[in-house]
Design a protein around this motif. Structure first.
Motif, PDB file in Angstrom:
ATOM      1  N   ASP A 164       0.808  -1.222   0.000  1.00 11.44           N
ATOM      2  CA  ASP A 164       0.000   0.000   0.000  1.00 11.44           C
ATOM      3  C   ASP A 164       0.842   1.273   0.000  1.00 11.44           C
ATOM      4  O   ASP A 164       0.332   2.362  -0.285  1.00 11.44           O
ATOM      5  N   ALA A 165       2.133   1.122   0.280  1.00 13.99           N
ATOM      6  CA  ALA A 165       2.991   2.308   0.265  1.00 13.99           C
ATOM      7  C   ALA A 165       3.082   2.914  -1.131  1.00 13.99           C
ATOM      8  O   ALA A 165       3.292   4.123  -1.273  1.00 13.99           O
ATOM      9  N   ALA A 166       2.945   2.085  -2.141  1.00 12.62           N
ATOM     10  CA  ALA A 166       3.094   2.616  -3.500  1.00 12.62           C
ATOM     11  C   ALA A 166       1.979   2.172  -4.435  1.00 12.62           C
ATOM     12  O   ALA A 166       1.964   2.586  -5.595  1.00 12.62           O
ATOM     13  N   ARG A 167       1.082   1.329  -3.987  1.00 13.19           N
ATOM     14  CA  ARG A 167       0.041   0.810  -4.875  1.00 13.19           C
ATOM     15  C   ARG A 167      -1.367   1.057  -4.303  1.00 13.19           C
ATOM     16  O   ARG A 167      -2.147   0.105  -4.112  1.00 13.19           O
ATOM     17  N   PRO A 168      -1.724   2.304  -4.048  1.00 15.81           N
ATOM     18  CA  PRO A 168      -3.084   2.580  -3.573  1.00 15.81           C
ATOM     19  C   PRO A 168      -4.084   2.492  -4.718  1.00 15.81           C
ATOM     20  O   PRO A 168      -3.713   2.558  -5.891  1.00 15.81           O
ATOM     21  N   MET A 169      -5.340   2.360  -4.349  1.00  8.10           N
ATOM     22  CA  MET A 169      -6.390   2.465  -5.362  1.00  8.10           C
ATOM     23  C   MET A 169      -6.447   3.915  -5.848  1.00  8.10           C
ATOM     24  O   MET A 169      -5.849   4.818  -5.246  1.00  8.10           O
ATOM     25  N   ALA A 170      -7.181   4.125  -6.923  1.00 10.58           N
ATOM     26  CA  ALA A 170      -7.207   5.466  -7.519  1.00 10.58           C
ATOM     27  C   ALA A 170      -7.684   6.524  -6.521  1.00 10.58           C
ATOM     28  O   ALA A 170      -7.214   7.660  -6.537  1.00 10.58           O
ATOM     29  N   GLY A 171      -8.571   6.164  -5.613  1.00 10.66           N
ATOM     30  CA  GLY A 171      -9.042   7.135  -4.634  1.00 10.66           C
ATOM     31  C   GLY A 171      -8.163   7.229  -3.403  1.00 10.66           C
ATOM     32  O   GLY A 171      -8.467   7.983  -2.483  1.00 10.66           O
ATOM     33  N   GLY A 172      -7.106   6.456  -3.374  1.00  7.36           N
ATOM     34  CA  GLY A 172      -6.194   6.505  -2.237  1.00  7.36           C
ATOM     35  C   GLY A 172      -6.396   5.384  -1.247  1.00  7.36           C
ATOM     36  O   GLY A 172      -5.601   5.224  -0.309  1.00  7.36           O
TER      37      GLY A 172
END
Lengths: 360, 237
Positions: free
Chosen positions: A112-120
């Motif tokens: 999750d540090a670099a691969r969030p969903m488009a909304g964060g």
């Protein structure tokens, strides 16, 4: 998703049209007609290729028929972020014979540090669920983990978690264009040192896993002392097709598809120009690399990594050079340990089996 | 942090494939026998056309006909570092047919000989083709020293294969011949079926696989299996 390091640039939801995809397949098959042992590998890539699911299925079917008519062996690969990998699609991909690689950067904090969903929002939980489903169907599923300063400190934990979950094929894909500070390089080195320990322990436990950053170095040693440079397919045997129909030498080179010096042509007119790829012989090595004792085992053969770092597909970046000097001895230590122990999985995998020696 | 060439390096303290060629002989021999079996039907061989794998991930992939569906080694995901090329070994039936021989006791029979070499070693492949007649003669000379029962003794077969390996290396004069396998045939096979082509089983990993076996076009080259005029694109020139 909104991965911070994505080399595809801004997302525009521009899926390739059926016509462009079919033209690309026709072009590839026509180009292979003169080859003596032709084979076509089609990789669906993005962005997220499963966003254009119906198009993927249609083009796979078209390619299958066209390749059969041309008598060209065909294989498919798709790299997905896993968020759309439903059980139905897993089954369909299996039926189509598509080899799947899942992008997963490791433990949830790392991912999750670099691969969030488009909304964060975080995406790790969904992707780990997808991993379990995919492994159930394909035990040899490839997992691609991008190494980035944002997740490098968690590398050991991530590798341990992935292999404990059953992943047997891991591709570490460094983000060469990131700004790697000293602390991040130190963490990277520490992560690799611990990864080497995991790698050896996994062989000892009879559950080896493939790890490209070590395996590739071992293979290049096995092939012998004669320097043999190993260029990637950058513009030679490999070609990426942008949704617009423009052709590039590699999937990483497409970016936002603004054209530029790496464009090789388009699906309508074919390959109309060439670009210099990575060094494929001693003479084309950049000056500082010519006397390097590691040059035959160096990853500076990746034209796009070089281009990202230095703007020149033939000239590697400083981080890549550091990475090779750091990782090759670690790979060698692991391999030497396993060879000395005559580890059966290691011997079988890399040497094809050896007869017992006198005294063994 | 500039680019820093490493002036010298001796940290790889494990052998190359060439270093352990003798210890790999049994594995490579299986490739040769698989070739012979695939080319001749294999009725007389212990090794089936499916061959015998060498390693944990190793398997022989015989090609007895054009593949509608290729074997599916893992493909390198797009956008990830290209792996090194790992050519693997392939075998070819020398001369494309059985060789009639005379044993030490004067009786006659047939044998088949397979050469095993790296699949990208086109220079050696060409040399093997050009030297077919001389290789066949070397085989006849070797067999003339042996009784027909020689094939019943594995140690004798091993010795013969070592002798033939040395002899064929000398004849072709091109480096890279990894192994030679010989087998007794119950009958002559004048025109063998397409022989097996096998990637040397050390298929190290998804991450280390070559994209696919590739064979460089060989100007004027002859098929190592069928000689001139072969139209099988798997191995024909």
């Amino acid at each position: 998703m909104a991965c911070t390091y994505c080399f595809a640039g801004a997302k525009t939801a521009a899926a390739m049209s059926t016509e462009t995809g079919q033209a690309a397949i026709d072009l590839a098959l026509a180009g292979l007609a003169a080859e003596r042992a032709p084979a076509l590998e089609i990789a669906f890539f993005g962005g997220e290729p499963l966003l254009a699911w119906d198009r993927l299925v249609d083009l796979a079917g078209y390619a299958r028929g066209a390749a059969e008519r041309a008598q060209v062996p065909l294989s498919f690969q798709v790299t997905t972020n896993g968020t759309l990998l439903t059980p139905q699609r897993l089954e369909a991909l299996d039926r189509l014979g598509v080899q799947v690689a899942l992008s997963l950067d490791g433990v949830p904090e790392a991912h999750d540090a670099a691969r969030p969903m488009a909304g964060g929002a975080p995406s790790a939980a969904r992707v780990w669920d997808a991993l379990d489903r995919a492994l159930e169907r394909w035990p040899d599923l490839t997992v691609v983990s991008v190494l980035d300063p944002a997740n490098i400190a968690l590398l050991e934990r991530s590798l341990a978690a992935l292999t404990a979950r059953g992943v047997r094929r891991l591709v570490l894909n460094p983000n060469w264009s990131a700004r790697w500070a000293e602390w991040a390089l130190d963490a990277w080195r520490a992560g690799y040192e611990r990864a080497a320990g995991l790698y050896v322990d996994a062989y000892r436990a009879g559950r080896p896993f493939a790890l490209n950053v070590f395996d590739d170095k071992i293979v290049l040693h096995l092939l012998g002392p004669a320097p043999r440079l190993h260029g990637c397919g950058f513009g030679q045997g490999e070609c990426a097709v942008a949704p617009s129909g423009r052709l590039y030498p590699c999937g990483r080179a497409v970016g936002e598809d603004h054209g530029g010096p790496l464009v090789l042509g388009d699906v309508a007119s074919g390959l109309t120009r060439t670009v210099a790829g990575p060094a494929r012989d001693e003479g084309s090595l950049p000056e500082p690399c010519r006397g390097c004792a590691l040059r035959a085992r160096c990853a500076s053969h990746c034209g796009c990594a070089n281009h990202e770092a230095t703007g020149d597909p033939q000239v590697p970046g400083e981080v890549l050079c550091w990475h090779e000097r750091m990782s090759i001895p670690l790979a060698d230590q692991a391999a030497a340990t396993l060879f000395a122990e005559r580890n059966p999985d290691f011997i079988g995998r890399f040497y094809g089996g050896l007869s017992p020696r006198e005294g063994d | 942090m500039p680019i820093t060439p490493v002036p010298s390096y001796d940290g790889a303290r494990y052998p190359t494939l060439e270093d352990v060629a003798a210890e790999r002989r049994q594995f490579l021999r299986q490739i040769g026998l698989a070739v012979i079996a695939a080319a001749t039907g294999g009725a007389s061989l212990a090794c089936t056309p499916e061959g015998g794998g060498g390693g944990a991930e190793g398997q022989l992939i015989p090609v007895t006909q054009r593949r509608a569906t290729p074997p599916t080694p893992p493909i390198m995901p797009a956008g990830t570092p290209a792996p090194p090329r790992w050519p693997g070994s392939r075998g070819a039936l020398v001369g494309g047919r059985t060789i009639e021989v005379t044993y030490a006791d004067g009786s006659q029979g047939w044998v088949a000989v397979a050469a095993v070499f790296a699949s990208d070693n086109t220079a050696l492949e060409e040399a093997l083709i050009d030297a077919e007649a001389r290789i066949a003669e070397a085989v006849r000379l070797e067999m003339k020293l042996e009784p027909p029962a020689v094939f019943d003794d594995p140690r004798s077969v091993q010795r013969m294969e070592a002798n033939l390996l040395a002899a064929i290396k000398k004849i072709v004069g091109v480096p890279g011949l990894q192994s030679v396998a010989i087998a007794r045939m119950p009958r002559p096979v004048a025109q063998a079926a397409p022989a097996a082509m096998a990637p040397a089983a050390p298929v190290p990993a998804a991450t280390s696989l070559p994209p696919a076996p590739r064979h460089l076009p060989r100007a004027g080259g002859k098929c190592p299996i069928h000689g001139s005029g072969c139209t099988e694109s798997e191995h024909g020139g």
